[in-house]
Design a protein around this motif. Structure first.
Motif, PDB file in Angstrom:
ATOM      1  N   VAL A 129      11.667  60.708  21.498  1.00 51.86           N
ATOM      2  CA  VAL A 129      12.855  60.803  22.348  1.00 51.86           C
ATOM      3  C   VAL A 129      12.461  60.918  23.817  1.00 51.86           C
ATOM      4  O   VAL A 129      13.013  60.236  24.676  1.00 51.86           O
ATOM      5  N   CYS A 130      11.489  61.767  24.108  1.00 52.43           N
ATOM      6  CA  CYS A 130      11.067  61.966  25.497  1.00 52.43           C
ATOM      7  C   CYS A 130      10.419  60.716  26.090  1.00 52.43           C
ATOM      8  O   CYS A 130      10.460  60.518  27.302  1.00 52.43           O
ATOM      9  N   ALA A 131       9.850  59.867  25.258  1.00 52.76           N
ATOM     10  CA  ALA A 131       9.268  58.622  25.757  1.00 52.76           C
ATOM     11  C   ALA A 131      10.344  57.694  26.302  1.00 52.76           C
ATOM     12  O   ALA A 131      10.078  56.877  27.172  1.00 52.76           O
ATOM     13  N   GLU A 169      15.530  68.147  26.266  1.00 43.79           N
ATOM     14  CA  GLU A 169      15.575  69.280  25.350  1.00 43.79           C
ATOM     15  C   GLU A 169      16.135  68.736  24.035  1.00 43.79           C
ATOM     16  O   GLU A 169      17.280  68.308  23.964  1.00 43.79           O
ATOM     17  N   VAL A 170      15.290  68.711  23.013  1.00 44.37           N
ATOM     18  CA  VAL A 170      15.674  68.103  21.749  1.00 44.37           C
ATOM     19  C   VAL A 170      15.947  69.191  20.721  1.00 44.37           C
ATOM     20  O   VAL A 170      15.084  70.022  20.448  1.00 44.37           O
ATOM     21  N   CYS A 171      17.139  69.175  20.188  1.00 53.45           N
ATOM     22  CA  CYS A 171      17.509  70.093  19.110  1.00 53.45           C
ATOM     23  C   CYS A 171      17.690  69.246  17.851  1.00 53.45           C
ATOM     24  O   CYS A 171      18.737  68.631  17.644  1.00 53.45           O
ATOM     25  N   ALA A 172      16.647  69.191  17.039  1.00 58.65           N
ATOM     26  CA  ALA A 172      16.643  68.320  15.857  1.00 58.65           C
ATOM     27  C   ALA A 172      16.812  69.167  14.604  1.00 58.65           C
ATOM     28  O   ALA A 172      15.981  70.006  14.295  1.00 58.65           O
ATOM     29  N   PRO A 177      21.882  67.504  35.198  1.00 56.31           N
ATOM     30  CA  PRO A 177      21.338  67.005  36.472  1.00 56.31           C
ATOM     31  C   PRO A 177      19.829  66.746  36.459  1.00 56.31           C
ATOM     32  O   PRO A 177      19.361  65.791  37.065  1.00 56.31           O
ATOM     33  N   ASP A 178      19.057  67.572  35.753  1.00 60.02           N
ATOM     34  CA  ASP A 178      17.609  67.411  35.814  1.00 60.02           C
ATOM     35  C   ASP A 178      16.954  66.988  34.505  1.00 60.02           C
ATOM     36  O   ASP A 178      15.768  66.697  34.477  1.00 60.02           O
ATOM     37  N   HIS A 179      17.694  66.962  33.420  1.00 61.70           N
ATOM     38  CA  HIS A 179      17.129  66.515  32.147  1.00 61.70           C
ATOM     39  C   HIS A 179      18.253  66.160  31.177  1.00 61.70           C
ATOM     40  O   HIS A 179      19.425  66.283  31.505  1.00 61.70           O
ATOM     41  N   HIS A 180      17.876  65.709  29.986  1.00 62.98           N
ATOM     42  CA  HIS A 180      18.841  65.366  28.949  1.00 62.98           C
ATOM     43  C   HIS A 180      18.765  66.399  27.834  1.00 62.98           C
ATOM     44  O   HIS A 180      17.730  67.009  27.613  1.00 62.98           O
ATOM     45  N   VAL A 181      19.866  66.557  27.124  1.00 62.46           N
ATOM     46  CA  VAL A 181      19.915  67.399  25.931  1.00 62.46           C
ATOM     47  C   VAL A 181      20.309  66.498  24.768  1.00 62.46           C
ATOM     48  O   VAL A 181      21.341  65.838  24.817  1.00 62.46           O
ATOM     49  N   ILE A 182      19.465  66.476  23.734  1.00 61.52           N
ATOM     50  CA  ILE A 182      19.706  65.610  22.586  1.00 61.52           C
ATOM     51  C   ILE A 182      19.902  66.477  21.362  1.00 61.52           C
ATOM     52  O   ILE A 182      19.036  67.290  21.013  1.00 61.52           O
ATOM     53  N   LEU A 192      23.762  61.831  16.398  1.00 63.82           N
ATOM     54  CA  LEU A 192      22.911  61.728  17.581  1.00 63.82           C
ATOM     55  C   LEU A 192      23.828  61.870  18.785  1.00 63.82           C
ATOM     56  O   LEU A 192      24.701  61.041  19.007  1.00 63.82           O
ATOM     57  N   HIS A 193      23.647  62.944  19.526  1.00 71.04           N
ATOM     58  CA  HIS A 193      24.494  63.221  20.688  1.00 71.04           C
ATOM     59  C   HIS A 193      23.586  63.433  21.890  1.00 71.04           C
ATOM     60  O   HIS A 193      22.759  64.343  21.890  1.00 71.04           O
TER      61      HIS A 193
END
Length: 126
Positions: free
Chosen positions: A107-109, A115-118, A77-82, A71-72
Motif C-alpha cells: 500500500v505504501c509503495a 497508516e494502514v489498518c488491515a 493533509p500529510d498522509h493517507h489512512v487505509i 477497502l477505504h
C-alpha cells in the motif's frame, strides 16, 4: 499585475485602482475556492479512484489474499489512512504477521506515507 495597476493609479490613471482591486478580488476568490474544495474533499473522504484501483490491484497480486471485503482510503493533509478487511489463507501467526507487513509495504509503495489498518481474517484453504 496588481502592482503595475497601483503604480499606474499613482501616476494619475484612476481606472487602474479599480482594475487592481478586481485582480486582488479574483486572486482571493480563486484561493478560497481551492482551499474550500480541498477541505470538502477531505471531509467527504474522497480519494483518487485511480489510486484506489491501483491499491486494489496490488493487494490482489498477493497470493495469500483470497477475498477483499472492504477497502477505504482517506486522505489527510500529510498522509493517507487505509482501512482494509480481507480474507487470507495463512498457516499461522508468523505468516499472518508477515502478510500484514507485506500489505503495508504494498500500500505504501502506491500512496506514499500511510497508516494502514488491515483486518486480515484467516480462512481455511479451499
Amino acid at each position: 499585475m496588481c502592482l503595475a495597476c497601483l503604480i499606474a493609479a499613482w501616476y494619475g490613471l484612476p481606472v487602474a485602482d479599480t482594475i487592481a482591486a478586481i485582480g486582488v478580488a479574483g486572486l482571493l476568490s480563486y484561493t478560497s475556492f481551492m482551499v474550500g474544495r480541498r477541505a470538502l474533499t477531505m471531509l467527504l473522504d474522497r480519494a483518487d479512484p485511480k489510486m484506489s484501483v491501483a491499491v486494489l490491484d496490488s493487494l490482489t497480486d498477493i497470493p495469500e489474499i483470497k477475498n477483499i471485503k472492504t477497502l477505504h482510503i482517506r486522505r489527510l493533509p500529510d498522509h493517507h489512512v487505509i482501512d482494509l478487511s480481507a480474507e487470507v489463507e495463512v498457516s499461522g501467526l508468523p505468516a499472518l504477521a508477515r502478510l500484514q507487513d507485506e500489505v503495508h509495504h504494498a500500500v505504501c509503495a502506491i500512496v506514499g506515507e500511510a497508516e494502514v489498518c488491515a483486518a486480515l481474517r484467516p480462512v481455511t484453504p479451499a
